[in-house]
Write an enzyme that holds these catalytic residues in place. Structure first.
Site, PDB file in Angstrom:
ATOM      1  CB  VAL A  15      -9.243  -5.716  -1.455  1.00  0.00           C
ATOM      2  CG1 VAL A  15      -9.686  -4.841  -2.612  1.00  0.00           C
ATOM      3  CG2 VAL A  15      -7.722  -5.671  -1.288  1.00  0.00           C
ATOM      4  CG  ASP A  54      -1.966   0.980   1.261  1.00  0.00           C
ATOM      5  OD1 ASP A  54      -2.744   1.041   0.299  1.00  0.00           O
ATOM      6  OD2 ASP A  54      -2.020   1.768   2.215  1.00  0.00           O
TER       7      ASP A  54
HETATM    8  P1  IMP Z   1       1.822  -0.599   3.733  1.00  0.00           P
HETATM    9  O1  IMP Z   1       2.829  -0.699   4.842  1.00  0.00           O
HETATM   10  O2  IMP Z   1       1.095   0.710   3.755  1.00  0.00           O
HETATM   11  O3  IMP Z   1       2.362  -0.927   2.372  1.00  0.00           O
HETATM   12  O4  IMP Z   1       0.690  -1.614   4.072  1.00  0.00           O
HETATM   13  C1  IMP Z   1       0.845  -2.921   3.827  1.00  0.00           C
HETATM   14  C2  IMP Z   1       0.088  -3.794   4.791  1.00  0.00           C
HETATM   15  O5  IMP Z   1      -1.185  -3.227   5.152  1.00  0.00           O
HETATM   16  C3  IMP Z   1      -0.187  -5.076   4.105  1.00  0.00           C
HETATM   17  O6  IMP Z   1       0.792  -6.033   4.407  1.00  0.00           O
HETATM   18  C4  IMP Z   1      -1.565  -5.457   4.592  1.00  0.00           C
HETATM   19  O7  IMP Z   1      -1.440  -6.306   5.726  1.00  0.00           O
HETATM   20  C5  IMP Z   1      -2.232  -4.166   5.014  1.00  0.00           C
HETATM   21  N1  IMP Z   1      -3.188  -3.684   3.974  1.00  0.00           N
HETATM   22  C6  IMP Z   1      -3.009  -2.645   3.122  1.00  0.00           C
HETATM   23  N2  IMP Z   1      -4.078  -2.484   2.310  1.00  0.00           N
HETATM   24  C7  IMP Z   1      -4.947  -3.453   2.637  1.00  0.00           C
HETATM   25  C8  IMP Z   1      -6.246  -3.840   2.121  1.00  0.00           C
HETATM   26  O8  IMP Z   1      -6.831  -3.269   1.174  1.00  0.00           O
HETATM   27  N3  IMP Z   1      -6.829  -4.920   2.736  1.00  0.00           N
HETATM   28  C9  IMP Z   1      -6.242  -5.600   3.766  1.00  0.00           C
HETATM   29  N4  IMP Z   1      -5.024  -5.288   4.259  1.00  0.00           N
HETATM   30  C10 IMP Z   1      -4.377  -4.220   3.718  1.00  0.00           C
END
Ligand code: IMP
Ligand code: MG
Length: 184
Positions: A152, A102
Site C-alpha cells: 500500500v 510488516d
Molecule cells: P518490517 O520491518 O518488515 O515490519 O517493515 C516495516 C517497514 O517497511 C515500514 O516501516 C515501511 O516503511 C515498509 N513497508 C512495509 N510494508 C509496506 C507497504 O505496504 N507500503 C509501503 N511501505 C511498506
C-alpha cells in the site's frame, strides 16, 4: 497520482476517525507522564504530524531513520538504522511511532536499540498492521488498522519514494509496479 490508484484501502474519513479514537487513548495513558515520541522516518511523517496535533499536552519528539525496503516492495531483510535519535530518554516514557508493521523487523530492531537507553516505559504505536507477515506473536500496544497482503501507498507510505502525499491509503494498479520493474 490518482490515475495510478487501483483501490482505496483506508479513506480520509476512516483515518480521521481512528486518529481521534487513538488520541483519546493516548491522552488517557500518557496524561500524567512526560511522554517522549520517537518516530521512524520517513513513512510515519504524515501519521505523526496528524496524531501529535490531537494531543493537548506537551510531548518531547525525536526521529530515527531506518530502512529495510530501499526501492522495492520486497523487504531486503536487514534493517539499517541510518540516523539515530539524539534526545535523552533515560527514565522517560517512550512511545515509538511507525507507519506499518510488516515482518516486524524494523520495529523490533528500533525497540531493542531504544531499550538500551533505559527508558522508564517503552511502547509502540503504528498506523497499519499486516499480521499475516508476523512470524512471532509480537503486537504493538497501539494500532490503527489491520491490512492484507497488498503493498500500500499514501498517508506517508511510499513506493519508490513516491505517493507519500496521497491523503488516503491505497493499492496501486499493477502496471505502476511493473512500470518501475520492481514488483515483488
Ligand atoms: P518490517 O520491518 O518488515 O515490519 O517493515 C516495516 C517497514 O517497511 C515500514 O516501516 C515501511 O516503511 C515498509 N513497508 C512495509 N510494508 C509496506 C507497504 O505496504 N507500503 C509501503 N511501505 C511498506
Ligand atoms: Mg518505515
Amino acid at each position: 497520482m490518482e490515475k495510478d490508484i487501483a483501490r482505496i484501502v483506508v479513506n480520509e474519513e476512516q483515518i480521521r476517525n481512528k486518529l481521534q479514537e487513538l488520541s483519546k487513548t493516548l491522552i488517557q495513558d500518557y496524561k500524567d507522564k512526560d511522554c517522549t515520541i520517537i518516530a521512524i522516518l520517513n513513512g510515519s511523517l504524515v501519521f505523526l504530524a496528524d496524531l501529535i496535533r490531537l494531543i493537548p499536552f506537551s510531548i518531547r519528539l525525536d526521529t530515527i531513520d531506518a530502512s529495510t525496503y530501499g526501492e522495492s516492495t520486497f523487504p531486503k531483510g536487514e534493517t539499517r538504522i541510518i540516523r539515530n535519535f539524539k534526545i535523552d530518554i533515560e527514565g522517560r516514557h517512550v512511545l515509538v511511532v511507525d507507519d506499518i508493521m510488516d515482518t516486524g523487523s524494523t520495529l523490533k530492531r528500533v525497540l531493542e536499540d531504544i531499550g538500551q537507553f533505559n527508558p522508564r516505559s517503552l511502547k509502540s504505536c503504528i498506523l497499519l498492521n499486516r499480521l499475516s507477515r508476523r512470524r512471532d506473536g509480537f503486537r504493538p500496544e497501539y494500532c490503527c488498522f489491520g491490512i492484507g497482503d497488498d503493498f500500500v501507498v499514501g498517508y506517508g507510505l511510499d513506493y519508490n519514494n513516491k505517493y507519500r502525499n496521497l491523503p488516503y491509503i491505497a493499492v496501486l494498479k499493477d502496471e505502476c509496479y511493473r512500470r518501475e520493474g520492481l514488483k515483488a
